[in-house]
Scaffold this active site. Sequence first.
Site, PDB file in Angstrom:
ATOM      1  N   GLU A   1       6.249  58.286  35.757  1.00 53.31           N
ATOM      2  CA  GLU A   1       5.832  59.325  36.712  1.00 53.31           C
ATOM      3  C   GLU A   1       4.416  59.806  36.414  1.00 53.31           C
ATOM      4  O   GLU A   1       3.775  60.424  37.256  1.00 53.31           O
ATOM      5  CB  GLU A   1       6.740  60.564  36.587  1.00 53.31           C
ATOM      6  CG  GLU A   1       8.133  60.392  37.112  1.00 53.31           C
ATOM      7  CD  GLU A   1       9.003  61.579  36.656  1.00 53.31           C
ATOM      8  OE1 GLU A   1       8.454  62.651  36.305  1.00 53.31           O
ATOM      9  OE2 GLU A   1      10.228  61.402  36.632  1.00 53.31           O
TER      10      GLU A   1
ATOM     11  N   ASP B   1      11.459  57.818  16.651  1.00 56.14           N
ATOM     12  CA  ASP B   1      12.071  57.713  15.324  1.00 56.14           C
ATOM     13  C   ASP B   1      13.517  57.236  15.433  1.00 56.14           C
ATOM     14  O   ASP B   1      14.267  57.681  16.317  1.00 56.14           O
ATOM     15  CB  ASP B   1      12.031  59.109  14.679  1.00 56.14           C
ATOM     16  CG  ASP B   1      12.433  59.107  13.226  1.00 56.14           C
ATOM     17  OD1 ASP B   1      11.747  58.449  12.432  1.00 56.14           O
ATOM     18  OD2 ASP B   1      13.433  59.777  12.880  1.00 56.14           O
TER      19      ASP B   1
END
Length: 597
Positions: A291, A232
Site C-alpha cells: 500500500e 525477528d
Amino acid sequence: MTSPTSQSAAATLHVQSPEQTEWWRHAVIYQIYPRSFADGDGDGMGDLPGITSRLDHLAQLGVDAIWLSPFYRSPQNDAGYDVADYRDIDPLFGTLEDADELIDTAHSLGIRVVVDLVPNHTSDQHAWFRAALAAGPGSPERERYMFREGAGPDGAQPPNNWESLFGGPAWTRVREREDAPGSSWAEDGQWYLNLFDTSQPDLNWENPEVHREFDDILRFWLDRGVDGFRVDVAHGMIKAEGLPDWSGHVEMVSGAAEAADAPGDNPGMPPYFDQDGVHEIYRHWRTILDEYSGDRMLVAEAWVDPLERLARYVRADEMHQAFNFAFLTQPWEASALRATIAESYAVNDSVSAPTTWVLSNHDVVRHASRMGFAEATNSGPNKGIGPQDPQPDRALGLRRARAASLLMLGLPGSAYLYQGDELALPEHTTLPAESRQDPTFFRTDGEERGRDGCRVPIPWEAGAPAYGFSSTGKSWLPQPDDWDDYAVSSQRGDAGSTLELHRQALRLRREYGLGTASLADEPQLAGAGGVLALVSSDPAGERADVLLMANTGSEPVELPAGWTVVLSSAADAAAGSSSGADGVVVPADTTVWAVRG
Ligand code: NOJ
C-alpha cells in the site's frame, strides 16, 4: 602452485533478469547495533543521536541501507529483543524525534532505513503481558499469549518438553515468577511459553487480535518513513498443532536441529519452527507494505533448513528477502562455498527472489575470529569464545575475513555487513565472566559463552577514550586494549586497510553492477581444488565480465589467462602486481576481482 585446468564442466549458477531492479534485490545493507555503534550522550550506551552523527561514515563507505537492531522501549533483558512498547523508543537510545531525525538524515544521504520487528514474543513488561497476568486463566488477555495448564496430576510439570533456545525449559509457571508473591497470580498454576528468555513470552499468532496489533505497528513505522523491516524469528510465530513433545537438540539461537523426524510441517526442524501457517502472516504483511510507495521491504530472520523451505518465505507474495545463514555457516573452503552459493541461487531463482549474503551479525562470532582457526570448521558460530577457550589466530582470521568479505560483496544479490565488518573487527574473545550480559551465558551456567563478544562497541578513534565510541570513555561492554589499529581513524586513507578495501569494493560493485549480474563458473578453473572462480556478467551485455576468484587453499593459484586483477583482498598483493614465474598469482586465503583483458 595450482595451474588453471579445466577439470569439470562449468555451470551457470544464476541468470539475472534485467527487469528486476528494485533496490532490495542488490542492496548492501549495513547492520547497526544501536547499543554499540556510537554514544551521543556519554553514558556508555550507544544511542540514536550517536548513530545520526556517524552516518557520514556509512555514506562514505557506500552502503545502500542500514538495518537497526531494536531501539524500542524495553527492559533490555535480551538487548532490546524483549519489547515493552513497539511504538516508542527506549530512553537509553533517545526519543521518537531522534528516530525521525535519524530516518530523515539517512534519507538525505541516500541511505534507506530498515528497522527490526520482534513479533514472536514481547517483553514480560509489555502492557499486554501485565494485563494477561492480572486477568487470570481463561481471560481474553491470556489468549494473546501461549498460556497452558501444566502436565501431571497437579499441573506441576510443564505442558510439554520444549527447551528454551537460551537454555533451560521453554515454559514458566506463573506462580513461580519473581513478581508472584503478593500478586493476584501468586496461586496461579498456569504456564506460559517462552522460547527465549523467561521475560520473553511467546505471542499467540492464532489470535486475530495479535494480527491486528502488528498490522498497526507496521503502519506506525511505515508512516514514519522506514523502508522495511527485519523480522525477528520469522519462522517461529506458528507452533505445530497440539504443541507436541520433541526431544531433539537445538542449536542456540539458530534452532538448527539434529533430529530429522520432528512432528509438524518440517521434519528437520523443531515443532515450533517453520510451520506452514507462518506464510499467511507474511502474505498479509506484504499487502500492507504494497500500500505504501517506495519499495518497502521485509527480510526474514529464519534459521530454516533446507534452503528450499527457506525460499518459501520469499515467494512473490511474501517477504522480499531472507538471510542466507547457510552461507554464514560454511567453512572457508571453496567447494563448500561453491555448493552453497549454487544451491542458494537455485532455490531463490525458482521463486524470482534475490539471494542474500551475510557473514556476521550480533548473534554469531565475528567472522574475522571464526575464520582464525586453522581447522576450516565453522560449526557452532554462535556459541561464543571465552578466555579459557582456544584463541583464534588474528592474522589468519584477518586475511580470511578480508577474502570472504570480498567474495561476498562480489556476488549478485543483496549483501549484509555487520558494523565493524568493514574494519575486519575481531570478536572480543577474552571478556571476563563478570562483564557478560547475554542471557544465554546465564541460562547455560556459562557453558555457552554467549554473544557479547561480537557486540562490543566499535572503535572510531585510535587513542581516544573508548576509542571514540563515547566522549567519556564509558562503554557498556569493555573493549580490548589493542584495538587502535582497527579504529576507523587508523584505517581511513590507508590503501591497504580493510576499510579502504570495503570502500573500493562497494564502489566497483556499483560501477560494474555486480549486485544485478548473472553468474557462472570460470571454465579454466571449474573443479580445481581449493579455488572458487566465478564469472559475473551483465545480463544486458553492456559491461565487461568480472572474475571473482577466491583461493581458500594454502598454496598460491595462478590467475587464469585473459584476466587482469582490479581488486585484491591480500594487503600484500596490490591489484595486478603479484606475479609468479608463470604469471599473476592469487595467494592463499585471498579473493581477487579481475576484468577481462
Ligand atoms: C534473534 C535475534 O537476532 C537475537 O538477538 C534474539 O536474542 C532472538 N532472536 C530472540 O528475539
